[in-house]
Design an enzyme around this catalytic site. Structure first.
Site, PDB file in Angstrom:
ATOM      1  N   GLY A 116     -12.730 -47.483 -31.200  1.00 21.90           N
ATOM      2  CA  GLY A 116     -11.771 -48.559 -30.923  1.00 21.90           C
ATOM      3  C   GLY A 116     -12.282 -49.739 -30.131  1.00 21.90           C
ATOM      4  CG  LEU A 130     -11.899 -49.226 -36.822  1.00 23.82           C
ATOM      5  CD1 LEU A 130     -12.630 -50.716 -37.692  1.00 23.82           C
ATOM      6  CD2 LEU A 130     -10.967 -49.561 -35.778  1.00 23.82           C
ATOM      7  CG  ASP A 131     -14.887 -47.601 -34.481  1.00 20.54           C
ATOM      8  OD1 ASP A 131     -15.648 -48.464 -34.956  1.00 20.54           O
ATOM      9  OD2 ASP A 131     -13.973 -47.723 -33.672  1.00 20.54           O
ATOM     10  CD  GLU A 132     -14.016 -41.158 -37.665  1.00 25.04           C
ATOM     11  OE1 GLU A 132     -15.018 -40.543 -37.986  1.00 25.04           O
ATOM     12  OE2 GLU A 132     -13.459 -40.854 -36.691  1.00 25.04           O
ATOM     13  CG  HIS A 180     -18.410 -48.959 -32.133  1.00 25.30           C
ATOM     14  ND1 HIS A 180     -17.112 -49.544 -32.438  1.00 25.30           N
ATOM     15  CD2 HIS A 180     -18.161 -48.008 -31.321  1.00 25.30           C
ATOM     16  CE1 HIS A 180     -16.179 -48.893 -31.595  1.00 25.30           C
ATOM     17  NE2 HIS A 180     -16.653 -47.992 -30.903  1.00 25.30           N
TER      18      HIS A 180
END
Lengths: 283, 283, 283, 283
Positions: A200, A226-228, A191
């Site tokens: 995001g 998401l992104d976690e 990311h």
């Protein structure tokens, strides 16, 4: 005539006295010389983690046989890996090639102990780079209508090529929850922000708007959230007021590629173990 | 009714199979729960190094008794230390207080597991700081004529206070070869350059003249060979053409203090072991 | 119908009052809008340095005409460059491709404002990479007997291709003093150590032997005095006792490539000016 | 007989051609020699920012007189400051002294060009440190019932001591919106996380729970919108799985103190200008 072979042993289990003694006893019994060893007792989860690199003339079967009773006794999550067998890795990408370029170059120079049987992309832009490195390139375009089919095809490739790790090297599609679950623990994403800041879309533009003085990248395991996912590695670089959001993007490429390559290297060397939502990285 | 006590065990010996098994067996026998463990096999020297943190209800004598036969068998250099006993540390300084200030402040907040029975200086400038922290301050001026006496007096203080570590916190006198030898392995100096660059005097001015883009500091064990002792820690900070040599000096204070404090912390936590001229730092 | 064009103006001269006023007056006269400006007054040399990025509808001739009297008055070393004209750059390499790979990839993505008409190597290993990027590759083997001829041929290529910058991207031959002199100020080398530490051969092995805790790379202008040229950029990465000299080499590739790419970028953007033996880097 | 005096000039205004020429003309007229100059044209806001350090024999009145018409013409936000006049700074703290210690020590060594007429705290713990540095210490306890009175008393101290900057050096009370507004642009806080990650309480524990690999600190101007003020400086340090949240807290002290001291230094040197919600930092 025997020759010595190198193995990586990883294990985790509930912590209690005697684990190291039992494991070291089994390794001794299998003729092992320990060349590297790390362990960690998680105060949060009460779990014990260990990674041992060994060399032995006795082979994988003897090693497994010696470790089996110990593994049973302590209810271990045990892995035994031949060190010279590269991890079978599928790389996914879209249009931007910096992360792919770093992975393929480092694979070739031997820094990354992986082999890449196939590259998958939703665009054709990076096919020449795959060709240069001699890796088969499969173009799987994705539209809202074809997304399910595209993911099914990806899973077929994962199965057909005995893929152990999927790397999202700036692959610009969000994976479905189902796909995330089926790749749990064996898919790494990069990311382009210092998570949890700027989740995001367009993180560099978010970072510019907030006026931060450092930007970064985060390599993490893919989860449906998401992104976690559990973070494997993070790196940052300094920026200042005179850099535009577009320059953040350009400067970020290098830190993204580097961060992802480190995460893939450590995963492939079996240095990354999961402690709940956090990672233990024996590097 | 017993209470649990924490110990640090450090050891080094020639590497051969069975060390970890023997040590972990002895620890098990002494009722130890391992809370942290690190080991290293030096490919250069063939030596094995280990540091284990344990808690046990059985006390120091039981622990020593269990480890003694293992230590004999493997001809170990063995150390067993109560974790809650701070290291008795003598700090030497001259006129500049940044390193002393960092050490005393971190000692007070509990970051540095040391106690400081005495501060020695060849100047009086830092006496008020010693007073503020409640540490006895001994002024030992040094001239070429009095140097031998001054060093003799220092060694008396080391003996009288059961000093285990001497820290040269920007002490601006060169120690004699004899003193270096008698403090071997238990004296840490901070050099204000990224060694081996810019040995000797006025390193920031040397760095400025050479036009480097990073300046740094090096914490190392004191040896008779000036600025050549085993390195414990190094850190750098970025500079540019617009910074003067005097600004290097000011900017460097922070990195010197930080680097020295890290080295002292790790030494006091028994994390630093010597592998010939290099250090093993289990941090 | 006029269109706006972007220029970079660099200048240096002896410092005295009125330079900025005179330069900004000339730029105003040439219809310039200043988009970026940096200046530096060297306390050491008494020289004044300035870099200005401007946009103007009036073109290069008008800009030169306006600046000419100012340049004469202050005896300036003046440069005026169209910002969209990439720097003609010849890259030299040997067997290892990490630095070449970084430069060519970043040239392609637009991060490096250079064009590369030719790559020169004393080995054939990297010809496929040159082919992939579509850059002509000239193989000039070097032996003690052919060294003079090889260097003559290189200078012919420099002349034939209007080369403005020669980059030694891990080119493993020492240039003759004559060649160094003829390329003075327009040749950049990457040395694989944090200079002035570990000059000469096998710097990573020297670093390992010394037991340093950080390793680095230095990009510098080439001078006849080996490893002593003006430093443009330096970066470091952390190592520890468990890393071997061979791992230093592998870890160092990334920092070498990054450091060299930064230096080339800044040079190509006319951000690097020489202040005697030191560089002024307006980044 | 005249003596030369040093001044810092800062200005911002809407960007248009001719600013630098006009400013440099005025400085020339006031007999100024420019020793340092930086400027920035914000592509976002269209604003122009400039900071110039000058020396002149003509004094502050002459300088102001020369700049006044330029300031009017370009509708500048102009500041002229004698360089040798330290910034009058009030420091607020609670129980933890690391940030206060760094500020006071660096003030004394001359690194921070501030004077501290008074320290305010809601606890008595740090009074001895204030005494050691000879700074009056005012104890203003805060309870929900007395908060309004406490803030009123603070504002009285700000007025009585001609305070130009309020530094929240780990002051553990949230300021009211009104107080934030009345200190707008002249109050700096240190937040113990890498913002915008981990706003609010116990950021190190949040960071631990998320499993990040770097922790940091953020120095920012205080605004009514908590933890959202313009960022002046951010720094990070590396952590790993073996560090507990409590160790994050201890490790973070050093980076908090350093980050805050840098922000205060740059603000006091008039290097920080506001571009909407972002800062321009001429360092």
């Amino acid at each position: 005539m025997t020759s010595t072979q190198n193995f990586i042993v990883t294990l985790s289990c509930a912590d209690r006295p005697g684990i190291v003694h039992a494991v070291s006893g089994a390794l001794l019994q299998a003729g092992c010389n320990i060349t590297e060893s790390q362990q960690f007792e998680s105060p949060e989860s009460g779990a014990f983690f260990m990674r041992v690199a060994v060399s032995t003339p006795e082979g994988e079967d003897a090693l497994n046989a010696a470790l089996a009773p110990v593994s049973r006794e302590f209810r271990m999550n045990l892995g035994v890996y031949a060190e010279d067998r590269p991890l079978r890795t599928l790389i996914m990408c879209s249009k931007e090639g910096h992360a792919l370029n770093a992975l393929l170059f480092q694979q070739r120079t031997g820094t990354l102990p992986i082999e890449v049987p196939v590259i998958v992309s939703n665009h054709l832009d990076l096919k020449p780079m795959a060709d240069f490195y001699g890796v088969p390139f499969v173009h799987i375009p994705v539209t809202p209508a074809t997304k399910a089919d595209a993911e099914a095809r990806l899973l077929e490739l994962v199965a057909a090529h005995d893929i152990e790790l999927v790397v999202l090297a700036r692959y610009m599609q969000i994976l479905s929850d189902d796909l995330c679950r089926s790749l749990q623990g064996r898919a790494i994403n990069i990311h382009h922000s210092f998570l949890p800041s700027f989740k995001g879309a367009r993180p560099y533009h978010q970072a510019y708007a907030r006026g931060v003085k450092l930007i970064g990248a985060t390599a993490h395991y893919v989860t449906a959230d998401l992104d976690e996912g559990p973070i494997i590695e993070q790196e940052v670089i300094r920026v200042n007021h005179a850099r535009t959001a577009e320059q953040f993007v350009a400067m970020g490429r290098d830190v993204e590629a580097r961060t992802l390559a480190h995460a893939v290297q450590w995963h492939a060397q079996r240095r990354v173990l999961l402690d709940g939502h956090r990672t233990v990285v024996f590097n």
